[in-house]
Design a protein around this motif. Structure first.
Motif, short mmCIF file in Angstrom:
data_model
loop_
_atom_site.label_atom_id
_atom_site.label_comp_id
_atom_site.label_asym_id
_atom_site.label_seq_id
_atom_site.Cartn_x
_atom_site.Cartn_y
_atom_site.Cartn_z
N ARG A 70 0.83 -1.21 0.00
CA ARG A 70 0.00 0.00 0.00
C ARG A 70 0.86 1.26 0.00
N ARG A 71 1.93 1.26 0.81
CA ARG A 71 2.82 2.43 0.85
C ARG A 71 3.50 2.63 -0.50
N ALA A 72 3.94 1.52 -1.10
CA ALA A 72 4.63 1.61 -2.39
C ALA A 72 3.70 2.15 -3.48
N ILE A 73 2.46 1.70 -3.47
CA ILE A 73 1.50 2.15 -4.48
C ILE A 73 1.20 3.63 -4.31
N ARG A 74 1.03 4.08 -3.06
CA ARG A 74 0.79 5.51 -2.82
C ARG A 74 1.98 6.34 -3.31
N ALA A 75 3.17 5.87 -3.01
CA ALA A 75 4.37 6.59 -3.43
C ALA A 75 4.49 6.62 -4.95
N ALA A 76 4.13 5.51 -5.59
CA ALA A 76 4.22 5.44 -7.05
C ALA A 76 3.24 6.39 -7.71
N PHE A 77 2.03 6.45 -7.21
CA PHE A 77 1.04 7.38 -7.77
C PHE A 77 1.48 8.83 -7.58
N ALA A 78 2.03 9.11 -6.41
CA ALA A 78 2.48 10.48 -6.14
C ALA A 78 3.64 10.85 -7.06
N ALA A 79 4.56 9.90 -7.27
CA ALA A 79 5.71 10.17 -8.14
C ALA A 79 5.26 10.39 -9.59
N GLN A 80 4.30 9.60 -10.03
CA GLN A 80 3.79 9.76 -11.39
C GLN A 80 3.12 11.11 -11.58
N GLU A 81 2.33 11.52 -10.60
CA GLU A 81 1.64 12.81 -10.67
C GLU A 81 2.65 13.95 -10.67
N GLU A 82 3.67 13.83 -9.83
CA GLU A 82 4.70 14.87 -9.75
C GLU A 82 5.47 14.97 -11.06
N TYR A 83 5.77 13.80 -11.66
CA TYR A 83 6.49 13.78 -12.94
C TYR A 83 5.67 14.47 -14.03
N GLU A 84 4.39 14.14 -14.14
CA GLU A 84 3.55 14.71 -15.20
C GLU A 84 3.46 16.23 -15.06
N GLN A 85 3.30 16.70 -13.82
CA GLN A 85 3.21 18.15 -13.61
C GLN A 85 4.55 18.82 -13.91
N ARG A 86 5.64 18.17 -13.51
CA ARG A 86 6.96 18.76 -13.69
C ARG A 86 7.33 18.85 -15.17
N ILE A 87 7.07 17.78 -15.93
CA ILE A 87 7.46 17.80 -17.34
C ILE A 87 6.62 18.80 -18.13
N ALA A 88 5.35 18.94 -17.76
CA ALA A 88 4.51 19.95 -18.42
C ALA A 88 5.01 21.35 -18.10
N THR A 89 5.38 21.57 -16.82
CA THR A 89 5.89 22.88 -16.40
C THR A 89 7.20 23.22 -17.10
N LEU A 90 8.11 22.24 -17.22
CA LEU A 90 9.38 22.46 -17.90
C LEU A 90 9.16 22.89 -19.35
N ARG A 141 -0.17 18.04 -21.32
CA ARG A 141 -0.62 17.25 -20.16
C ARG A 141 -1.38 18.18 -19.20
N GLY A 142 -2.55 17.75 -18.82
CA GLY A 142 -3.36 18.53 -17.90
C GLY A 142 -4.07 19.71 -18.53
N ASP A 143 -3.94 19.86 -19.86
CA ASP A 143 -4.59 20.97 -20.57
C ASP A 143 -6.00 20.54 -20.98
N SER A 144 -6.99 21.12 -20.33
CA SER A 144 -8.38 20.76 -20.63
C SER A 144 -9.00 21.71 -21.64
N THR A 145 -8.23 22.69 -22.11
CA THR A 145 -8.79 23.69 -23.03
C THR A 145 -8.58 23.32 -24.49
N THR A 146 -7.64 22.40 -24.76
CA THR A 146 -7.37 22.01 -26.14
C THR A 146 -8.13 20.73 -26.47
N GLY A 147 -9.12 20.84 -27.34
CA GLY A 147 -9.92 19.67 -27.70
C GLY A 147 -9.44 19.05 -29.00
N ILE A 148 -9.88 17.84 -29.24
CA ILE A 148 -9.51 17.14 -30.48
C ILE A 148 -10.75 16.61 -31.19
#
Length: 652
Positions: A70-90, A141-148
């Motif tokens: 359970r701890r590993a899964i929580r950490a993995a989800f948090a790391a994935q979320e942090e990565y997606e936000q960071r790469i979009a910000t970069l 990533r995380g952009d809800s304004t651009t539709g397809i």
């Protein structure tokens, strides 16, 4: 084994993983056959709850404590979320810096593995060395304004969805140029490329495609990149108002009067289609078998990297509309659609785009499938409860006639008798269907069996089984009449049957449910009961058809699945899926030791379920000879014939 990736945006229909990427574990297991175990638990990233459950099940099975999991899964989800936000910000920060400096910005889109410098030949470094800034499709990533929504593409693969969204975003930017990298033979890209090009062109922007593989000319790539950057510096801006998106007319209730044009599929089902759909209130014209002109039309309106069946289907329909034989205001076209992980789901997108380009946007396109349609068509619908019994009887009879014919044609006492009976019983089937006489269709099975048995002599002949992609193995023109060639050379062909393709769905639903990928809307016990009813019908057909002495019976699909499990995961449900290797194993167990596998050139599914399992099948069944033949519009007749001659020379 990741079936689904995380969804890309709220307006995407699905988030499948690419079949090749999903099937990597099977390629490793079957091609390399390592001495150490290769685990490939089935997971889905589309549903966080199901992903957690799959991880818990696998890790606790290895002895990891539940609290640690359970701890590993929580950490993995948090790391994935942090990565997606960071790469979009970069990416956004890099774009802002480029704009502030008045620089050139290139959005370099591609697969995740294209970020590997070895794979992409350091194209990103090459671009930055020329003074431009590189950003990636991760900026959306995380952009809800651009539709397809303004696209023909069926949004079925996660990576594809992100790239298409990035193309829409880049098209609207005055100072961002879109460049896409693709690898040779990438199946999803074959359908994506035309869509990204159209999106950019509607905004007045050019589209640059870089094809990269292990033999690419780096100098040529560098020259193209330099040309792009210089053209941007010279002046390359988007239109203030993009051209409108144009698609085909929607099939509404008022369109039900239209005549539906259907492409030819197989000799044993296509002739029965008009009579069957007349029972449902639709008038269908069954188009003739494809020809060379069909291929030419298909290549004109579809790029040559899409699979060959798509080329022929598009070509058949555009050729028919172009013939002048049909009133376009009273005509629609109809094709089947699976809706699954295979790129065949996007045939409807390819067809609609081709029809718009050919000037036939006023003609609606209907996609026929069991699930919800990926194509708006409120005026089309079938009462499946009434239609399925008739369809099942027609398909079973068609499969039986195919089995009878191919065994009788090489044993007939008088030449031409088998063909005469084949056509006669297809005509009888049409008449029975036109009266909705389901019982009469089943009655024709035994009658046909006795008739075919009466025209043959006892003869032991070499046998060759046919497997492959659904269209290729059934369509004579598509596979260059391979089956006819074998028959003419005294080989008994064990033909493919359409029944198993539909029955496979019972196993697939059960497997998805049990692996936690997708909950079945129908309880598994009820699925088994429904299949039990159908199997009793099939067993009756087997008994009646056994009046033909060389009849090969239909097999229980659950037993076939267990045979397929010997060589591949039952989660391989793209294209023919596990059914193709299951058919090969069934052949091996029933004494058919020579099999021809027919597939379109570059078929991503068959790289996993056919060529990818060949080594393991031959290890388990060393007597098996498997010949794989690839087809496209440019395949050489001589090459196909030579390979068939080698096969037949070795089995006589």
């Amino acid at each position: 084994w990741a079936v689904y990736e995380k969804p890309e945006g709220p307006d995407t229909r699905n988030s499948y993983n690419c079949p090749v990427v999903a099937g990597y574990p099977e390629v490793v297991r079957n091609a390399i056959m390592p001495e150490v175990p290769v685990d490939s638990p089935v997971v889905t990233f589309r549903d966080a709850k199901k992903l957690r459950a799959a991880c818990r099940k696998y890790l606790t099975g290895l002895g990891v404590e539940s609290t640690t999991v359970r701890r590993a899964i929580r950490a993995a989800f948090a790391a994935q979320e942090e990565y997606e936000q960071r790469i979009a910000t970069l990416n956004r920060d890099a774009l802002a810096e480029s704009r502030a400096a008045g620089g050139v910005t290139i959005l370099l889109a591609g697969r995740p593995y294209h970020t590997d410098p070895l794979v992409q030949h350091k194209i990103s470094d090459m671009i930055t060395d020329m003074g431009a800034t590189v950003i990636t499709e991760d900026i959306v990533r995380g952009d809800s304004t651009t539709g397809i929504a303004d696209s023909h593409l069926v949004t079925q693969w996660s990576y594809i969805n992100r790239i298409l969204r990035a193309a829409h975003w880049a098209a609207a930017q005055q100072d961002v140029h879109f460049v896409q990298t693709t690898s040779f033979g990438c199946g999803p890209d074959a359908f994506l490329l035309d869509e990204t090009r159209n999106v950019l062109q509607r905004h007045g922007k050019s589209f640059t495609l870089l094809k990269i593989d292990d033999v690419n000319n780096i100098g040529s790539l560098k020259l193209r990149v330099r040309s792009v950057i210089e053209s941007i510096r010279f002046g390359n801006t988007a239109r203030e108002r993009p051209e409108p998106f144009v698609t085909t007319k929607t099939f509404t209730k008022s369109e039900r009067r239209r005549t539906l044009l259907a492409p030819f599929f197989t000799d044993y089902v296509s002739p029965l289609v008009p009579a069957a759909f007349r029972q449902a209130g639709y008038e269908i014209v069954q188009l003739p078998e494809s020809d060379n002109e069909s291929a030419e039309y298909g290549l004109r309106y579809a790029n040559n990297e899409v699979c060959y069946p798509a080329t022929l289907v598009v070509g058949d329909l555009i050729k028919a509309l172009d013939s002048g034989c049909y009133d376009l205001d009273e005509t629609a076209v109809i094709i089947t659609q699976t809706g699954g992980q295979c790129r065949a789901t996007n045939y409807v997108a390819l067809l609609k785009r081709a029809m718009v380009e050919a000037g036939y946007a006023q003609v609606p396109v209907i996609s026929l499938g069991m699930g919800s349609s990926v194509n708006p068509q409120p005026g089309f619908g079938l009462n499946w409860a009434k239609f399925l019994p008739l369809a099942l009887a027609a398909v079973l009879l068609g499969d039986c006639i195919s089995k009878f014919y191919h065994s009788a044609a090489v044993r007939e006492i008088r030449p031409g008798e088998a063909m005469r009976l084949r056509e006669a019983y297809l005509e009888k089937a049409k008449e029975a269907i036109s009266r909705n006489a389901v019982g009469e269709l089943y009655g024709l099975v035994g009658e046909a069996a006795r008739s075919f048995d009466a025209i043959i002599e006892e003869k032991t002949l070499p046998k060759v089984g046919i497997v492959g992609e659904i269209y290729l193995k059934f369509n004579s023109f598509a596979h260059k009449r391979v089956v006819r060639w074998l028959v003419e050379h005294g080989v008994e062909v064990v033909p493919p049957v359409l029944t198993d393709f539909f029955m496979e769905a019972f196993v697939n639903r059960s497997v998805k449910h049990r692996t936690g990928v997708q909950r079945s809307p129908v309880p598994l016990a009820m699925l088994r009961q429904i299949y039990g009813l159908l199997w009793r019908k099939m067993e009756q057909v087997n008994r009646d058809a056994s009046a033909f002495r060389y009849f090969t019976p239909f097999h229980n699909i659950y037993e076939q699945a267990e045979r397929g499990r010997e060589v591949i995961s039952l989660s391989a449900q793209f294209g023919e899926g596990w059914l193709l290797p299951a058919e090969i194993v069934t052949f091996a167990r029933t004494g058919v030791n020579n099999v021809v596998s027919l597939q379109p050139f570059g078929c991503i599914a068959n790289h996993i379920v056919s060529k990818g399992v060949e080594k393991r099948i031959k290890t388990l069944y060393p007597q098996m000879h498997l010949l794989s033949l690839d087809f496209d519009s440019g395949v050489s007749d001589v090459n196909v014939t030579n390979r068939l001659m080698l096969l037949t020379d070795n089995i006589r």
